[in-house]
Design an enzyme around this catalytic site. Sequence first.
Site, PDB file in Angstrom:
ATOM      1  N   ASP A  12      11.740 -39.039 -10.715  1.00  0.00           N
ATOM      2  CA  ASP A  12      10.579 -38.734  -9.549  1.00  0.00           C
ATOM      3  C   ASP A  12      10.402 -37.227 -10.166  1.00  0.00           C
ATOM      4  O   ASP A  12      10.954 -35.946 -10.762  1.00  0.00           O
ATOM      5  CB  ASP A  12      10.740 -38.293  -8.237  1.00  0.00           C
ATOM      6  N   ASP A  14       6.977 -35.468  -8.882  1.00  0.00           N
ATOM      7  CA  ASP A  14       6.480 -34.357  -7.690  1.00  0.00           C
ATOM      8  C   ASP A  14       7.772 -34.334  -6.735  1.00  0.00           C
ATOM      9  O   ASP A  14       8.110 -35.065  -6.181  1.00  0.00           O
ATOM     10  CB  ASP A  14       5.254 -34.711  -6.885  1.00  0.00           C
TER      11      ASP A  14
HETATM   12  C1  BG6 Z   1       3.562 -39.124  -6.041  1.00  0.00           C
HETATM   13  C2  BG6 Z   1       4.404 -37.877  -4.648  1.00  0.00           C
HETATM   14  O1  BG6 Z   1       4.853 -38.382  -6.467  1.00  0.00           O
HETATM   15  O2  BG6 Z   1       2.812 -38.902  -6.113  1.00  0.00           O
HETATM   16  C3  BG6 Z   1       3.108 -37.844  -3.519  1.00  0.00           C
HETATM   17  O3  BG6 Z   1       5.772 -36.853  -3.751  1.00  0.00           O
HETATM   18  C4  BG6 Z   1       1.653 -38.037  -3.779  1.00  0.00           C
HETATM   19  O4  BG6 Z   1       2.596 -36.282  -2.813  1.00  0.00           O
HETATM   20  C5  BG6 Z   1       1.435 -40.040  -4.813  1.00  0.00           C
HETATM   21  O5  BG6 Z   1       0.682 -39.384  -3.045  1.00  0.00           O
HETATM   22  C6  BG6 Z   1       0.307 -39.933  -5.872  1.00  0.00           C
HETATM   23  O6  BG6 Z   1      -0.053 -39.050  -6.559  1.00  0.00           O
HETATM   24  P1  BG6 Z   1      -1.695 -38.711  -7.087  1.00  0.00           P
HETATM   25  O7  BG6 Z   1      -0.814 -37.983  -8.175  1.00  0.00           O
HETATM   26  O8  BG6 Z   1      -1.653 -40.336  -8.174  1.00  0.00           O
HETATM   27  O9  BG6 Z   1      -2.127 -38.599  -6.072  1.00  0.00           O
HETATM   28 MG    MG Z   2       8.766 -36.713  -5.296  1.00  0.00          MG
END
Ligand code: BG6
Ligand code: MG
Length: 216
Positions: A12, A14
Site C-alpha cells: 500500500d 499512504d
Molecule cells: C488511500 C488513502 O491510500 O488513498 C486514503 O489511505 C485516500 O486516505 C485514498 O483517501 C485516495 O487517495 P487520493 O490521493 O486519490 O485522494
Molecule cells: Mg494506507
Amino acid sequence: MRNIKIKGLLFDLDGVLVSTEHNHFLAWKSIADQYQIPFDELDNERLKGMSRVDSLKIILQLGDVWISEHEFNDLLHLKNERYLNSIRQLSQKDLLPGVLALLNQARSKNIPCGLGSSSKNAKAILSLVGIESYFDVLIDGNMVEHPKPHPEVFLNGAKQLGLSPNQIIVFEDAESGVKAAKDGGFYVFAVGNLHIQNSADAFVSSLLEFNLDEYV
Ligand code: BG6
Ligand code: MG
C-alpha cells in the site's frame, strides 16, 4: 507467521511507504469543518485506504449532510487541491522507516515489488519520493473498478506480477486494505497501526521490523 515462502511483495502507499495519512486527514478535516461535521482522527481510521469518493460519502454521513452531485464533485476537487498543496514539499525524507532498506533487499534477492494503492495520486507521489523505479507493477485508484475493501487492486497486482495471492505478502496500514488483501487470499502484514493488528496475519510497527530473509 511461520514457514511461509513468498515470491513477491505488494505495498500500500499512504501510511506504509510514505507519511501522507495525516495530510489526507487534515484536508478532509478542513472539508468537514466547512459543514460543521465533527471529525477526528478516530473517525479518520474508517477512511484510511478508502477511495476519495467513498471517503467523502462517509464524512457526509457522519454529519447527516446531503448535497448535490455538483457540490459533491466540487468538494472532491477541493479536498484534492488542499491535499496536493500540503504534500508539495514531499521528498525522500518522508519515506517511512525501513522502506528503502526493504526495497533494496527485495531488489537484491530478485523479489518483485508492486504497488496496490487506492490513491489517484500514487504515481506522482512515488515520483516525488524517488522510489518509482523499485516497482515492477503499479496499480492505483485510477485503474480499479472496485476500490478497497474489494480485493481487485491486489488481485490485479498479483496478476501483473504473474504470481498467485498465496505467493505474495501485502503490507497495509488500513482496515479496508487488510480486508481487501485477506479476501484476496494474500498474506498480510499490518504496518504501524495498532487498530488493525488483529485483522492481519502479522504486525510490525514499521517495515524496519520486517526481515525478508525469513520468507524467501
Ligand atoms: C488511500 C488513502 O491510500 O488513498 C486514503 O489511505 C485516500 O486516505 C485514498 O483517501 C485516495 O487517495 P487520493 O490521493 O486519490 O485522494
Ligand atoms: Mg494506507
